[in-house]
Design a protein around this motif. Structure first.
Motif, mmCIF file in Angstrom:
data_model
loop_
_atom_site.group_PDB
_atom_site.id
_atom_site.type_symbol
_atom_site.label_atom_id
_atom_site.label_comp_id
_atom_site.label_asym_id
_atom_site.label_seq_id
_atom_site.Cartn_x
_atom_site.Cartn_y
_atom_site.Cartn_z
ATOM 1 N N THR A 106 -5.617 -5.874 11.784
ATOM 2 C CA THR A 106 -4.244 -6.013 11.301
ATOM 3 C C THR A 106 -4.025 -7.442 10.829
ATOM 4 N N GLY A 107 -3.139 -7.568 9.871
ATOM 5 C CA GLY A 107 -2.837 -8.890 9.343
ATOM 6 C C GLY A 107 -1.736 -8.809 8.332
ATOM 7 N N GLU A 108 -1.686 -9.823 7.491
ATOM 8 C CA GLU A 108 -0.709 -9.832 6.414
ATOM 9 C C GLU A 108 -1.247 -10.654 5.261
ATOM 10 N N VAL A 109 -0.808 -10.278 4.069
ATOM 11 C CA VAL A 109 -1.094 -11.062 2.883
ATOM 12 C C VAL A 109 0.250 -11.467 2.304
ATOM 13 N N GLU A 110 0.406 -12.756 2.084
ATOM 14 C CA GLU A 110 1.628 -13.268 1.471
ATOM 15 C C GLU A 110 1.321 -13.494 -0.005
ATOM 16 N N ILE A 111 2.027 -12.759 -0.864
ATOM 17 C CA ILE A 111 1.817 -12.832 -2.306
ATOM 18 C C ILE A 111 3.086 -13.388 -2.935
ATOM 19 N N GLU A 112 2.985 -14.579 -3.528
ATOM 20 C CA GLU A 112 4.150 -15.210 -4.150
ATOM 21 C C GLU A 112 5.348 -15.223 -3.200
ATOM 22 N N GLU A 113 5.105 -15.634 -1.951
ATOM 23 C CA GLU A 113 6.115 -15.799 -0.905
ATOM 24 C C GLU A 113 6.687 -14.482 -0.362
ATOM 25 N N GLU A 114 6.098 -13.352 -0.714
ATOM 26 C CA GLU A 114 6.509 -12.055 -0.149
ATOM 27 C C GLU A 114 5.396 -11.555 0.770
ATOM 28 N N VAL A 115 5.742 -11.282 2.031
ATOM 29 C CA VAL A 115 4.758 -10.877 3.036
ATOM 30 C C VAL A 115 4.559 -9.364 3.015
ATOM 31 N N HIS A 116 3.302 -8.952 2.994
ATOM 32 C CA HIS A 116 2.928 -7.534 3.033
ATOM 33 C C HIS A 116 2.040 -7.328 4.250
ATOM 34 N N ARG A 117 2.369 -6.364 5.089
ATOM 35 C CA ARG A 117 1.598 -6.071 6.287
ATOM 36 C C ARG A 117 0.298 -5.357 5.902
ATOM 37 N N LEU A 118 -0.763 -5.688 6.633
ATOM 38 C CA LEU A 118 -2.065 -5.067 6.431
ATOM 39 C C LEU A 118 -2.495 -4.392 7.723
ATOM 40 N N ARG A 119 -3.054 -3.189 7.615
ATOM 41 C CA ARG A 119 -3.623 -2.487 8.765
ATOM 42 C C ARG A 119 -4.698 -1.547 8.224
ATOM 43 N N LYS A 120 -5.510 -1.033 9.118
ATOM 44 C CA LYS A 120 -6.598 -0.145 8.739
ATOM 45 C C LYS A 120 -6.074 0.957 7.814
ATOM 46 N N GLY A 121 -6.726 1.092 6.664
ATOM 47 C CA GLY A 121 -6.362 2.125 5.693
ATOM 48 C C GLY A 121 -5.377 1.683 4.641
ATOM 49 N N SER A 122 -4.769 0.491 4.784
ATOM 50 C CA SER A 122 -3.798 0.058 3.781
ATOM 51 C C SER A 122 -4.486 -0.644 2.612
ATOM 52 N N THR A 123 -3.797 -0.648 1.486
ATOM 53 C CA THR A 123 -4.293 -1.259 0.256
ATOM 54 C C THR A 123 -3.222 -2.188 -0.296
ATOM 55 N N ALA A 124 -3.621 -3.337 -0.790
ATOM 56 C CA ALA A 124 -2.696 -4.308 -1.370
ATOM 57 C C ALA A 124 -3.190 -4.711 -2.752
ATOM 58 N N TYR A 125 -2.245 -4.963 -3.650
ATOM 59 C CA TYR A 125 -2.550 -5.410 -5.008
ATOM 60 C C TYR A 125 -2.021 -6.832 -5.184
ATOM 61 N N VAL A 126 -2.884 -7.727 -5.647
ATOM 62 C CA VAL A 126 -2.518 -9.114 -5.925
ATOM 63 C C VAL A 126 -2.616 -9.306 -7.439
ATOM 64 N N PRO A 127 -1.481 -9.511 -8.127
ATOM 65 C CA PRO A 127 -1.524 -9.711 -9.576
ATOM 66 C C PRO A 127 -2.338 -10.948 -9.951
ATOM 67 N N GLY A 128 -2.847 -10.963 -11.155
ATOM 68 C CA GLY A 128 -3.588 -12.120 -11.642
ATOM 69 C C GLY A 128 -2.753 -13.385 -11.569
ATOM 70 N N ASP A 129 -3.365 -14.483 -11.161
ATOM 71 C CA ASP A 129 -2.754 -15.813 -11.028
ATOM 72 C C ASP A 129 -1.664 -15.896 -9.967
ATOM 73 N N ALA A 130 -1.478 -14.868 -9.139
ATOM 74 C CA ALA A 130 -0.473 -14.919 -8.081
ATOM 75 C C ALA A 130 -1.000 -15.743 -6.904
ATOM 76 N N TRP A 131 -0.171 -16.638 -6.394
ATOM 77 C CA TRP A 131 -0.523 -17.383 -5.194
ATOM 78 C C TRP A 131 -0.507 -16.430 -4.010
ATOM 79 N N HIS A 132 -1.542 -16.478 -3.185
ATOM 80 C CA HIS A 132 -1.601 -15.594 -2.025
ATOM 81 C C HIS A 132 -2.421 -16.215 -0.896
ATOM 82 N N GLU A 133 -2.075 -15.777 0.328
ATOM 83 C CA GLU A 133 -2.730 -16.231 1.545
ATOM 84 C C GLU A 133 -2.861 -15.018 2.460
ATOM 85 N N THR A 134 -4.001 -14.898 3.136
ATOM 86 C CA THR A 134 -4.244 -13.740 3.994
ATOM 87 C C THR A 134 -4.493 -14.204 5.419
ATOM 88 N N ARG A 135 -3.796 -13.578 6.376
ATOM 89 C CA ARG A 135 -3.867 -13.986 7.773
ATOM 90 C C ARG A 135 -4.203 -12.800 8.673
#
Length: 124
Positions: free
Chosen positions: A69-98
């Motif tokens: 489990t974790g989270e990816v913050e994409i352009e200051e918006e936090v998205h939760r991550l867990r087994k089976g989830s999928t996230a999309y990061v647009p090109g040139d978007a600032w992001h951090e994964t925890r």
């Protein structure tokens, strides 16, 4: 290019390192696809408390979480991550994964329109 098939045991795991933050032993990654193949495919493992630091790159990226489990913050918006989830990061978007959990966060990442040798990570 012909098709390919690669097992994780055939890849080389690397400790995350970047010019701004240095070496981070809590984050490991490997490229699964050949460096010149598109799409680029790889796996990242982030240990509990670990962070893949804030960065961006030109191509869009897709994450699919295998474990943890974790989270990816994409352009200051936090998205939760867990087994089976999928996230999309647009090109040139600032992001951090925890990793916010107690187990290793394992993610398969894809750069659908790029090969690994063309992905340039930028930090500030």
């Amino acid at each position: 290019m012909a098709g390919w098939s690669v097992g994780l045991s055939q890849t080389t795991w690397r400790t995350w390192q970047d010019p701004l933050h240095g070496r981070n032993r809590l984050v490991r990654w490997t490229s699964i696809s050949p460096d010149t193949a598109s799409p680029a495919v790889g796996t990242v493992e982030i240990d509990p408390g670990g962070v893949l630091p804030l960065h961006h790159h030109e191509p869009a990226e897709i994450y699919h979480v295998l474990d943890g489990t974790g989270e990816v913050e994409i352009e200051e918006e936090v998205h939760r991550l867990r087994k089976g989830s999928t996230a999309y990061v647009p090109g040139d978007a600032w992001h951090e994964t925890r990793n916010t959990g107690t187990d290793c966060l394992r993610i398969v990442f894809f750069f659908p329109a790029a090969c690994m040798e063309d992905v340039v990570y930028r930090f500030e």
